[in-house]
Design a protein around this motif. Structure first.
Motif, mmCIF file in Angstrom:
data_model
loop_
_atom_site.group_PDB
_atom_site.id
_atom_site.type_symbol
_atom_site.label_atom_id
_atom_site.label_comp_id
_atom_site.label_asym_id
_atom_site.label_seq_id
_atom_site.Cartn_x
_atom_site.Cartn_y
_atom_site.Cartn_z
ATOM 1 N N SER A 173 0.824 -1.212 0.000
ATOM 2 C CA SER A 173 0.000 0.000 0.000
ATOM 3 C C SER A 173 0.855 1.257 0.000
ATOM 4 N N LEU A 174 2.182 1.110 -0.072
ATOM 5 C CA LEU A 174 3.061 2.271 -0.120
ATOM 6 C C LEU A 174 2.814 3.046 -1.410
ATOM 7 N N GLY A 175 3.003 4.348 -1.342
ATOM 8 C CA GLY A 175 2.827 5.181 -2.522
ATOM 9 C C GLY A 175 1.407 5.646 -2.731
ATOM 10 N N GLU A 176 0.504 5.296 -1.802
ATOM 11 C CA GLU A 176 -0.877 5.723 -1.952
ATOM 12 C C GLU A 176 -1.076 7.180 -1.565
ATOM 13 N N MET A 177 -0.058 7.777 -0.983
ATOM 14 C CA MET A 177 -0.154 9.174 -0.607
ATOM 15 C C MET A 177 0.102 10.046 -1.833
ATOM 16 N N GLY A 178 -0.812 10.950 -2.129
ATOM 17 C CA GLY A 178 -0.709 11.755 -3.329
ATOM 18 C C GLY A 178 0.030 13.058 -3.141
ATOM 19 N N ALA A 217 -6.158 17.841 6.179
ATOM 20 C CA ALA A 217 -6.267 18.812 5.090
ATOM 21 C C ALA A 217 -5.444 18.379 3.882
ATOM 22 N N HIS A 218 -4.237 17.883 4.131
ATOM 23 C CA HIS A 218 -3.399 17.411 3.030
ATOM 24 C C HIS A 218 -4.066 16.251 2.297
ATOM 25 N N GLU A 219 -4.628 15.315 3.046
ATOM 26 C CA GLU A 219 -5.265 14.161 2.434
ATOM 27 C C GLU A 219 -6.482 14.565 1.620
ATOM 28 N N ARG A 225 -6.948 14.177 -2.532
ATOM 29 C CA ARG A 225 -8.064 13.514 -3.213
ATOM 30 C C ARG A 225 -8.754 14.463 -4.180
ATOM 31 N N GLU A 226 -8.902 15.711 -3.768
ATOM 32 C CA GLU A 226 -9.593 16.688 -4.616
ATOM 33 C C GLU A 226 -8.799 17.019 -5.873
ATOM 34 N N LEU A 227 -7.476 16.997 -5.760
ATOM 35 C CA LEU A 227 -6.629 17.310 -6.906
ATOM 36 C C LEU A 227 -6.516 16.136 -7.876
#
Length: 228
Positions: free
Chosen positions: A138-143, A212-214, A218-220
């Motif tokens: 699941s690594l790399g799921e952070m945008g 807020a970052h998360e 997702r919005e971007l």
């Protein structure tokens, strides 16, 4: 000969573990230079107590990676030491055999580090490791890319912007403060107050909490959740 090759293989594995750990850390949002330094520190048991260490201690996934490196590092050092001692004990007091064994060991280590320090090979290895980790974990799921941890739940992060060309004042942020913008294809960062328009491909540098970052990620359109 066998002892020298064993030590060379153990050293190669140690360097490879640093690369795997660094790539895994980078996929959690840690900058590559910090990731490599902290992985080397963990594998060797050096334990630098820097501010950067807080960026690891505050996040469970990074802590697990570091713990694995610490355990494997200790096992590797013990294996190298025991192999080294056994190899020279077996040679007895014969200085010629000791010299031959030492020469073989030095040559094997030199070749190992020459191969592992090759930049093209390093890039290829890291790319392959990253591809495997992205497909199997699941690594790399952070945008977004966290570049500085300011507190337990406050950080400065980079977000790539892929939306339409938008005036800076019209950006829909999730409680973050826009600090700077780096135009697409440029390394030059401009203070947010000097930027009038944000264009597709620009990198937004924002300060905010993790929620807020998360949400902004997702919005971007990065569409992932930040698993730790």
């Amino acid at each position: 000969m066998a002892a020298a090759l064993t030590i060379a293989i153990l050293l190669a594995l140690s360097v490879s573990l640093v690369r795997i750990g660094a790539v895994a850390m980078r996929l959690t949002g840690l900058p590559e230079d910090i990731a490599r330094f902290q992985c080397v520190s963990a594998l060797t048991g050096t334990g630098f107590t820097t501010h950067e260490a807080e960026m690891i201690a505050n996040y469970p996934i990074r802590r697990r990676i570091v713990v694995v490196l610490m355990v494997l590092g200790n096992l590797g050092l013990i294996s190298i030491a025991s192999t080294f001692i056994v190899a020279f004990v077996r040679t007895g007091p014969d200085m010629q055999h000791i010299a031959v064994q030492a020469a073989i060991l030095a040559a094997a280590i030199a070749v190992t580090f020459m191969v592992l320090s090759n930049r093209a090979l390093d890039r290829g290895m890291c790319a392959l490791i990253g591809h495997i980790l992205l497909r199997t974990t699941s690594l790399g799921e952070m945008g977004y890319h966290r570049i500085l941890q300011l507190g337990k739940d406050l950080s400065i992060a980079e977000h790539e912007y892929f939306g339409p060309e938008t005036p800076r004042e019209a950006l829909k942020l999730r409680g973050e403060n826009l600090l700077a913008v780096r135009p697409a294809g440029s390394w030059q960062t401009t203070a947010a107050s000097s930027v009038a328009v944000v264009r597709p491909g620009d990198t937004l540098i924002l300060c905010g909490d993790e929620a807020a970052h998360e949400a902004l990620s997702r919005e971007l359109g990065h569409g992932t959740k930040n698993k730790r």
